[in-house]
Write a protein that holds these residues in place. Structure first.
Motif, PDB file in Angstrom:
ATOM      1  N   VAL A  76       0.844  -1.199   0.000  1.00 45.07           N
ATOM      2  CA  VAL A  76       0.000   0.000   0.000  1.00 45.07           C
ATOM      3  C   VAL A  76       0.878   1.248   0.000  1.00 45.07           C
ATOM      4  CG1 VAL A  76      -1.703   1.330   1.315  1.00 45.07           C
ATOM      5  CG2 VAL A  76      -1.966  -1.139   1.087  1.00 45.07           C
ATOM      6  N   LYS A  77       1.928   1.244   0.820  1.00 50.55           N
ATOM      7  CA  LYS A  77       2.831   2.401   0.875  1.00 50.55           C
ATOM      8  C   LYS A  77       3.474   2.662  -0.489  1.00 50.55           C
ATOM      9  CE  LYS A  77       6.819   4.273   3.226  1.00 50.55           C
ATOM     10  NZ  LYS A  77       8.154   4.007   3.567  1.00 50.55           N
ATOM     11  N   GLU A  78       3.974   1.604  -1.138  1.00 50.87           N
ATOM     12  CA  GLU A  78       4.595   1.751  -2.463  1.00 50.87           C
ATOM     13  C   GLU A  78       3.581   2.251  -3.485  1.00 50.87           C
ATOM     14  OE1 GLU A  78       7.905  -1.868  -2.224  1.00 50.87           O
ATOM     15  OE2 GLU A  78       5.849  -2.292  -2.853  1.00 50.87           O
ATOM     16  N   PHE A  79       2.353   1.742  -3.400  1.00 48.63           N
ATOM     17  CA  PHE A  79       1.310   2.150  -4.341  1.00 48.63           C
ATOM     18  C   PHE A  79       1.008   3.637  -4.180  1.00 48.63           C
ATOM     19  CE2 PHE A  79      -2.800   2.857  -6.138  1.00 48.63           C
ATOM     20  CZ  PHE A  79      -2.896   1.970  -7.186  1.00 48.63           C
ATOM     21  N   ILE A  80       0.828   4.078  -2.957  1.00 44.02           N
ATOM     22  CA  ILE A  80       0.503   5.491  -2.703  1.00 44.02           C
ATOM     23  C   ILE A  80       1.647   6.387  -3.170  1.00 44.02           C
ATOM     24  CG2 ILE A  80       0.072   7.177  -0.874  1.00 44.02           C
ATOM     25  CD1 ILE A  80      -1.588   4.906   0.496  1.00 44.02           C
ATOM     26  N   GLU A  81       2.885   5.955  -2.960  1.00 37.43           N
ATOM     27  CA  GLU A  81       4.032   6.730  -3.453  1.00 37.43           C
ATOM     28  C   GLU A  81       4.012   6.803  -4.980  1.00 37.43           C
ATOM     29  OE1 GLU A  81       7.478   4.814  -1.773  1.00 37.43           O
ATOM     30  OE2 GLU A  81       7.108   5.647   0.222  1.00 37.43           O
ATOM     31  N   ALA A  82       3.773   5.655  -5.632  1.00 33.64           N
ATOM     32  CA  ALA A  82       3.720   5.620  -7.094  1.00 33.64           C
ATOM     33  C   ALA A  82       2.588   6.496  -7.615  1.00 33.64           C
ATOM     34  CB  ALA A  82       3.551   4.172  -7.581  1.00 33.64           C
ATOM     35  N   GLN A  83       1.471   6.455  -6.942  1.00 35.55           N
ATOM     36  CA  GLN A  83       0.322   7.285  -7.329  1.00 35.55           C
ATOM     37  C   GLN A  83       0.682   8.767  -7.222  1.00 35.55           C
ATOM     38  OE1 GLN A  83      -3.091   6.650  -4.787  1.00 35.55           O
ATOM     39  NE2 GLN A  83      -4.437   6.653  -6.577  1.00 35.55           N
ATOM     40  N   GLY A  84       1.344   9.131  -6.140  1.00 38.08           N
ATOM     41  CA  GLY A  84       1.770  10.517  -5.941  1.00 38.08           C
ATOM     42  C   GLY A  84       2.783  10.976  -6.973  1.00 38.08           C
ATOM     43  N   GLN A  85       3.554  10.037  -7.517  1.00 36.51           N
ATOM     44  CA  GLN A  85       4.550  10.349  -8.547  1.00 36.51           C
ATOM     45  C   GLN A  85       3.944  10.337  -9.947  1.00 36.51           C
ATOM     46  OE1 GLN A  85       7.357   7.220  -7.781  1.00 36.51           O
ATOM     47  NE2 GLN A  85       8.138   8.179  -5.912  1.00 36.51           N
ATOM     48  N   GLY A  86       2.631  10.113 -10.050  1.00 35.17           N
ATOM     49  CA  GLY A  86       1.966  10.121 -11.357  1.00 35.17           C
ATOM     50  C   GLY A  86       2.260   8.889 -12.205  1.00 35.17           C
ATOM     51  N   ARG A  87       2.512   7.761 -11.578  1.00 41.04           N
ATOM     52  CA  ARG A  87       2.884   6.549 -12.323  1.00 41.04           C
ATOM     53  C   ARG A  87       1.685   5.721 -12.786  1.00 41.04           C
ATOM     54  NH1 ARG A  87       7.150   4.132  -8.372  1.00 41.04           N
ATOM     55  NH2 ARG A  87       6.481   2.235  -9.430  1.00 41.04           N
ATOM     56  N   PHE A  88       0.464   6.213 -12.558  1.00 41.39           N
ATOM     57  CA  PHE A  88      -0.733   5.500 -13.006  1.00 41.39           C
ATOM     58  C   PHE A  88      -1.582   6.395 -13.910  1.00 41.39           C
ATOM     59  CE2 PHE A  88       0.022   3.573  -8.716  1.00 41.39           C
ATOM     60  CZ  PHE A  88       0.501   2.351  -9.191  1.00 41.39           C
ATOM     61  N   ALA A  89      -2.051   5.824 -15.000  1.00 46.91           N
ATOM     62  CA  ALA A  89      -2.988   6.524 -15.876  1.00 46.91           C
ATOM     63  C   ALA A  89      -4.386   6.506 -15.261  1.00 46.91           C
ATOM     64  CB  ALA A  89      -3.010   5.873 -17.256  1.00 46.91           C
ATOM     65  N   LEU A  90      -4.695   5.421 -14.568  1.00 39.56           N
ATOM     66  CA  LEU A  90      -5.955   5.252 -13.842  1.00 39.56           C
ATOM     67  C   LEU A  90      -5.640   4.546 -12.537  1.00 39.56           C
ATOM     68  CD1 LEU A  90      -8.423   3.854 -16.547  1.00 39.56           C
ATOM     69  CD2 LEU A  90      -8.650   6.028 -15.347  1.00 39.56           C
ATOM     70  N   SER A  91      -6.337   4.919 -11.469  1.00 43.15           N
ATOM     71  CA  SER A  91      -6.192   4.185 -10.211  1.00 43.15           C
ATOM     72  C   SER A  91      -7.499   4.280  -9.445  1.00 43.15           C
ATOM     73  CB  SER A  91      -5.021   4.726  -9.393  1.00 43.15           C
ATOM     74  OG  SER A  91      -5.218   6.078  -9.055  1.00 43.15           O
ATOM     75  N   TRP A  92      -7.738   3.287  -8.592  1.00 40.53           N
ATOM     76  CA  TRP A  92      -8.962   3.232  -7.811  1.00 40.53           C
ATOM     77  C   TRP A  92      -8.772   2.271  -6.649  1.00 40.53           C
ATOM     78  CZ3 TRP A  92      -7.958   0.829 -12.325  1.00 40.53           C
ATOM     79  CH2 TRP A  92      -8.154  -0.544 -12.401  1.00 40.53           C
ATOM     80  N   GLN A  93      -9.744   2.274  -5.748  1.00 36.36           N
ATOM     81  CA  GLN A  93      -9.767   1.347  -4.632  1.00 36.36           C
ATOM     82  C   GLN A  93     -11.034   0.518  -4.722  1.00 36.36           C
ATOM     83  OE1 GLN A  93      -9.174   4.374  -1.429  1.00 36.36           O
ATOM     84  NE2 GLN A  93      -7.753   2.840  -0.661  1.00 36.36           N
ATOM     85  N   ALA A  94     -10.909  -0.756  -4.390  1.00 33.55           N
ATOM     86  CA  ALA A  94     -12.066  -1.646  -4.340  1.00 33.55           C
ATOM     87  C   ALA A  94     -11.717  -2.835  -3.453  1.00 33.55           C
ATOM     88  CB  ALA A  94     -12.446  -2.131  -5.741  1.00 33.55           C
ATOM     89  N   HIS A  95     -12.677  -3.254  -2.654  1.00 33.71           N
ATOM     90  CA  HIS A  95     -12.523  -4.450  -1.819  1.00 33.71           C
ATOM     91  C   HIS A  95     -11.287  -4.384  -0.922  1.00 33.71           C
ATOM     92  CE1 HIS A  95     -15.567  -5.687  -4.603  1.00 33.71           C
ATOM     93  NE2 HIS A  95     -14.731  -5.693  -5.597  1.00 33.71           N
TER      94      HIS A  95
END
Length: 192
Positions: free
Chosen positions: A58-77
């Motif tokens: 989760v920490k790595e994902f949030i960092e990657a998201q903050g760095q703009g490394r995703f074209a789309l992102s979301w949370q589910a389940h």
């Protein structure tokens, strides 16, 4: 310069067979360089190739998201999901990209990308429940809750094709691949 490619959002309830159909379509269309199948990033370990994805904490994902490394992102389940930003280059090159996403982000994706279509995969509730039970990731009560949950609504103006995956994988894969080719050809025809 090529016209923007088409983003095909593959949606449907867990257990409908989206990953299996995407995997089969990728095999069938391996020689077609116009259609791509971006790999998702999920905050869950990949246990097998049934749901091939890259894993982050989760920490790595949030960092990657903050760095703009995703074209789309979301949370589910209780998980984070992302589609790598490399998707943008593929679409700019005029390719069709088929990605497994949550139904909840259809409206957002359609607002952000100029050429979006939806490929909705579904199956009868009893088939979905059996598939989810076979995965062994959830308790029976959680499976029943998933089945009972109403699908998020999306804008009706987004072109949508539906595949009912209630027979053999081979039959559903043929229908899915045919629908994906149809959506890709519509995009290509509109560009020329």
């Amino acid at each position: 310069m090529p016209s923007p490619g088409r983003l095909v959002l593959v949606v449907g309830p867990s257990g409908a067979g989206k990953d299996s159909l995407l995997r089969e379509a990728a095999k069938t269309l391996a020689a077609d360089r116009h259609i791509i199948f971006p790999r998702r990033v999920i905050t869950r370990l990949s246990h097998d190739e049934a749901e091939a994805h890259d894993s982050l904490t989760v920490k790595e994902f949030i960092e990657a998201q903050g760095q703009g490394r995703f074209a789309l992102s979301w949370q589910a389940h209780g998980l984070h999901y992302g589609i790598p930003v490399s998707l943008l280059d593929e679409l700019k090159a005029g390719r069709t990209a088929a990605v497994n996403v949550s139904r909840a982000i259809i409206t957002e994706a359609a607002a952000r990308f100029p050429n979006v279509a939806v490929l909705n995969v579904t199956a009868p509730a009893e088939i979905i429940a059996a598939r989810l039970a076979q995965r062994g990731r959830e308790a029976p009560a959680d499976i029943a809750q998933r089945i009972a949950r109403e699908a998020p609504r999306s804008d009706s103006w987004v072109e949508t094709l539906t595949i009912v995956n209630d027979t053999t994988l081979e039959a559903a894969a043929r229908a899915f691949t045919s629908a994906l080719l149809q959506l890709s050809k519509e995009s290509y025809a509109a560009a020329v």
